[in-house]
Design a protein around this motif. Structure first.
Motif, PDB file in Angstrom:
ATOM      1  N   GLY A  74      25.338  -0.492 -24.269  1.00 38.37           N
ATOM      2  CA  GLY A  74      26.329  -0.698 -23.216  1.00 38.37           C
ATOM      3  C   GLY A  74      27.084  -2.009 -23.376  1.00 38.37           C
ATOM      4  O   GLY A  74      28.315  -2.049 -23.247  1.00 38.37           O
ATOM      5  N   PHE A  75      26.362  -3.078 -23.684  1.00 37.30           N
ATOM      6  CA  PHE A  75      27.029  -4.374 -23.842  1.00 37.30           C
ATOM      7  C   PHE A  75      27.828  -4.439 -25.132  1.00 37.30           C
ATOM      8  O   PHE A  75      28.838  -5.147 -25.210  1.00 37.30           O
ATOM      9  N   TRP A  76      27.393  -3.715 -26.167  1.00 38.60           N
ATOM     10  CA  TRP A  76      28.208  -3.644 -27.381  1.00 38.60           C
ATOM     11  C   TRP A  76      29.545  -2.994 -27.054  1.00 38.60           C
ATOM     12  O   TRP A  76      30.615  -3.477 -27.495  1.00 38.60           O
ATOM     13  N   PHE A  77      29.513  -1.913 -26.293  1.00 36.89           N
ATOM     14  CA  PHE A  77      30.765  -1.246 -25.928  1.00 36.89           C
ATOM     15  C   PHE A  77      31.635  -2.165 -25.080  1.00 36.89           C
ATOM     16  O   PHE A  77      32.855  -2.262 -25.288  1.00 36.89           O
ATOM     17  N   LEU A  78      31.029  -2.857 -24.138  1.00 31.76           N
ATOM     18  CA  LEU A  78      31.781  -3.693 -23.206  1.00 31.76           C
ATOM     19  C   LEU A  78      32.450  -4.877 -23.906  1.00 31.76           C
ATOM     20  O   LEU A  78      33.620  -5.173 -23.634  1.00 31.76           O
TER      21      LEU A  78
END
Length: 280
Positions: A74-78
């Motif tokens: 999720g944080f990679w995408f964000l």
């Protein structure tokens, strides 16, 4: 989700609520959301999300992803994936974009980030630590813009370096104290997350850039008073440029107009050839 990811999420929620409390910022956010829900952008983003979901499922079949890595994905995408999506239209403006992304995966910064995330601290420590680091970084960034604050900037830089040094030492100590709890397979899975996400998504970012670049070229091939450009000329340009994002980005002005007025496949390819020779 790790305590570091949870602390980051809390700070993001606090920041979002603070932004929503300001009328002008709230209006800007609404405008951005309206833009994101336009059919073309929303469709491209939905396909991007579907690709990442498929990549995650595929990696899970090999045993290198489970629910504990939801936060990492999720944080990679964000912070990385969504940024690449938004910048896809500008990918052709500089050489080596995809090579740079690949090099970043195995660079010192990537390894340093991975090392710090192998084992995190308690939630209160993570929450306070992120506040301190963000404060020092922002204050140093601001102070560097003013000549009279150079001494302050150096002091803040030293404090930031000391905070990062403490973080490294504390992480090593944390790893040593809990070495029996560390699973090698889990560490490898964590290290691989940004690698398979980046490598798997780059072809899609390239296709988005290619589509946007060719679309822009087709628009520039015709002035408002010109007759419609024939599909043969458009095809000639596409074949001639061969998917080179930098050349597509630079195929502007007189070059695109000349290719448009030829009206033929061979004529458009000839213009593209002249364009390449002029660049060499």
């Amino acid at each position: 989700m790790t305590t570091r990811e949870l602390a980051t999420l809390i700070w993001l929620l606090i920041g979002s609520l603070a932004c929503l409390a300001v009328r002008d910022i709230r209006g800007s956010i609404v405008n951005v959301l309206k833009l994101m829900f336009q059919r073309k952008i929303f469709t491209a983003l939905a396909l991007y999300g579907a690709l990442l979901f498929g990549l995650t499922w595929l990696v899970a079949q090999f045993g290198y992803w489970d629910s504990s890595l939801i936060g990492a994905v999720g944080f990679w995408f964000l912070f990385t994936g969504f940024k690449s999506f938004l910048q896809s239209a500008d990918t052709g403006s500089k050489d080596g974009f995809f090579r740079e992304r690949a090099v970043e995966l195995v660079g010192l910064a990537a390894f340093f980030e991975f090392f710090l995330n192998i084992r995190t601290f308690s939630l209160p420590v993570e929450f306070f630590l992120q506040l301190v680091l963000a404060f020092l970084f922002l204050m140093r960034t601001v102070s560097k813009t003013k000549e009279e604050l150079k001494s302050v900037s150096r002091l803040l830089g030293s404090l930031l370096a000391l905070a990062i040094l403490w973080l490294v030492v504390a992480t090593i100590d944390n790893l040593v104290d809990h070495r029996s709890d560390i699973e090698v397979h889990d560490v490898i899975a964590l290290y691989l997350v940004p690698i398979w996400l980046t490598v798997g998504s780059l072809p899609y970012i390239y296709l988005l850039s290619l589509y946007g670049g060719y679309e822009s070229v087709m628009v520039r091939m015709r002035a408002s008073e010109d007759p419609p450009v024939s599909w043969r000329a458009k095809l000639g340009v596409m074949v001639g440029l061969k998917g080179n994002l930098r050349q597509i980005h630079d195929f502007v002005g007189v070059w695109s107009r000349r290719a448009g007025v030829t009206g033929s496949f061979s004529g458009a390819r000839r213009i593209v050839k002249e364009f390449k020779e002029a660049r060499s």
